[in-house]
Write an enzyme that holds these catalytic residues in place. Structure first.
Site, mmCIF file in Angstrom:
data_model
loop_
_atom_site.group_PDB
_atom_site.id
_atom_site.type_symbol
_atom_site.label_atom_id
_atom_site.label_comp_id
_atom_site.label_asym_id
_atom_site.label_seq_id
_atom_site.Cartn_x
_atom_site.Cartn_y
_atom_site.Cartn_z
ATOM 1 N N CYS A 52 -11.085 36.054 50.122
ATOM 2 C CA CYS A 52 -10.877 37.654 50.091
ATOM 3 C C CYS A 52 -12.353 38.404 49.197
ATOM 4 O O CYS A 52 -12.567 39.555 49.235
ATOM 5 C CB CYS A 52 -10.486 38.235 51.426
ATOM 6 S SG CYS A 52 -9.550 37.432 52.881
ATOM 7 N N HIS A 61 -12.358 45.482 50.050
ATOM 8 C CA HIS A 61 -12.231 44.696 51.003
ATOM 9 C C HIS A 61 -11.209 44.963 52.614
ATOM 10 O O HIS A 61 -10.049 45.510 51.890
ATOM 11 C CB HIS A 61 -11.277 43.213 50.559
ATOM 12 C CG HIS A 61 -10.940 41.540 51.517
ATOM 13 N ND1 HIS A 61 -11.860 41.554 52.939
ATOM 14 C CD2 HIS A 61 -9.511 41.843 51.385
ATOM 15 C CE1 HIS A 61 -10.928 40.980 53.399
ATOM 16 N NE2 HIS A 61 -10.088 41.011 52.459
ATOM 17 N N ASN A 107 -10.189 41.333 59.986
ATOM 18 C CA ASN A 107 -10.698 41.518 58.186
ATOM 19 C C ASN A 107 -11.513 39.561 58.337
ATOM 20 O O ASN A 107 -11.144 38.679 59.157
ATOM 21 C CB ASN A 107 -8.925 40.568 57.677
ATOM 22 C CG ASN A 107 -8.958 40.099 56.446
ATOM 23 O OD1 ASN A 107 -9.842 39.516 56.021
ATOM 24 N ND2 ASN A 107 -8.380 39.613 56.056
#
Ligand code: COA
Length: 328
Positions: A111, A254, A284
């Site tokens: 990520c 993020h 996500n």
């Protein structure tokens, strides 16, 4: 020499799985997922691949920038979920786009991947090695998730985002990035070198599950790490570049969990309006989340010339980092 983002693009699969669909698979509810994560639905690949999504996001970014594929001299694809190992996803994108003059490689940093890919391209550009780069984050995480584990399957989604970078005469900002391999056990996944996990025989699935071949996460540990380290690294990057926090127009974090973004905004003293979110729609998407959000904001006309943006990523490794850019 500095760099400038001169185009963005994204590709989102049309197949949607909402929280009620997930509640049909595991013991959870729409209410619990919304409250604890902010996610309402996620888009999952249904025929697309990490490469095909990367290609389409890249094509749209080049179109937006008015840059021809032949002008691109660097392509970096950030991914942990590529459908190919050889050739790398970036070479596949090069071939798909006809970017015949580009040097191409992949980058794997989960990520934090897009921030690190952006920094890598920016360093090449600032050093005069290349002058036009295409940076892409693309993920099909749905192939890496144990759809019987309610601690992870509620969170993730698929998609791709891309940005075109060019050299620019404005101020050069230095990024801040960190890694702590000692805390790697918080988020793990062993490689199994193929992608059709859900199609495997029950015996195979049994074997893979037991041995860590699906994503495993200590959600609490990751949450605590993120809410502490992300505000710290944002303060660090601002200080390093002598930029005041109030000079920043947008903080693009993020998209891991709405509560993480809320907490970071609070710890930095807000306002929350400067911390846009689209996690409700996509979940996500790992290294794709920041460029997808960037592209959405760009196409909605929210990003104005001269605005300053902080991008901040965090995730498995553990890794985390932040960079500053001036818009267009
Ligand atoms: N639905 C319903 N209940 C759930 C659940 C779900 N999907 N997942 C966990 N629970 C239950 C737990 O079993 C626990 O029950 P108990 O109190 O009876 O033991 C309770 O809810 C609280 O569990 P907990 O794990 O403490 O939840 P949480 O508030 O930490 O939320 C996450 C879990 C995964 C949503 C959260 O930890 C998180 O988002 N962490 C960060 C993950 C992340 O961002 N990862 C990617 C980083 S890039």
């Amino acid at each position: 020499m500095a760099v400038n983002i001169c185009g963005t693009g994204s590709y989102i699969p049309s197949h949607i799985m909402d929280n009620n669909d997930i509640a049909a698979l595991v013991d959870t509810s729409d209410e619990w997922i919304r409250e604890r994560t902010g996610v309402e639905r996620r888009h999952l690949v249904n025929g697309e691949t990490t490469v095909s999504m990367a290609c389409e996001a890249g094509r749209r970014a080049l179109q937006y920038a008015g840059v021809s594929p032949e002008e691109v001299d660097l392509i970096i694809v950030s991914t942990i979920s590529s459908n190919v190992i050889l050739p790398c996803a970036a070479c596949e994108v090069q071939n798909g786009l006809g970017a015949v003059n580009a040097t191409c490689f992949d980058l794997s940093a989960a990520c934090t991947g897009f921030v690190l890919a952006y920094n890598t391209a920016a360093a090449y550009l600032a050093g005069g090695v290349y002058s036009t780069a295409l940076v892409i984050g693309s993920e099909s995480l749905s192939n890496l998730i144990d759809w019987r584990d309610r601690g992870t399957c509620i969170l993730f989604g698929d998609g791709a985002g891309a940005a075109v970078l060019r050299t620019d005469s404005r101020k050069m900002y230095l990024p801040v990035t960190h890694s702590d391999g000692g805390k790697g056990s918080a988020l793990t996944l062993k490689s199994r070198h193929d992608r059709n996990v859900l199609d495997r025989s029950p015996q195979d699935r049994e074997r893979y599950e037991g041995d860590g071949y699906f994503m495993q996460m200590d959600g609490k540990a990751v949450f605590q790490f993120a809410v502490k380290k992300v505000p710290e690294v944002i303060r660090e990057v601002l200080e390093k570049n002598s930029v005041g926090q109030d000079e920043i127009d947008w903080f693009l974090l993020h998209q891991a969990n709405k509560r993480i973004v809320d907490s970071v905004a609070k710890r930095l003293g807000g306002p929350i309006e400067k911390f846009p979110m689209d996690i409700q729609e996509y979940g996500n998407t790992s290294s794709a989340s920041i460029p997808i959000l960037l592209d959405e904001m760009n196409r909605k006309g929210l990003l104005k010339k001269g605005q300053k943006i902080v991008i901040a990523g965090f995730g498995a490794g553990l890794t985390w980092g932040a960079s500053i850019c001036d818009w267009m």
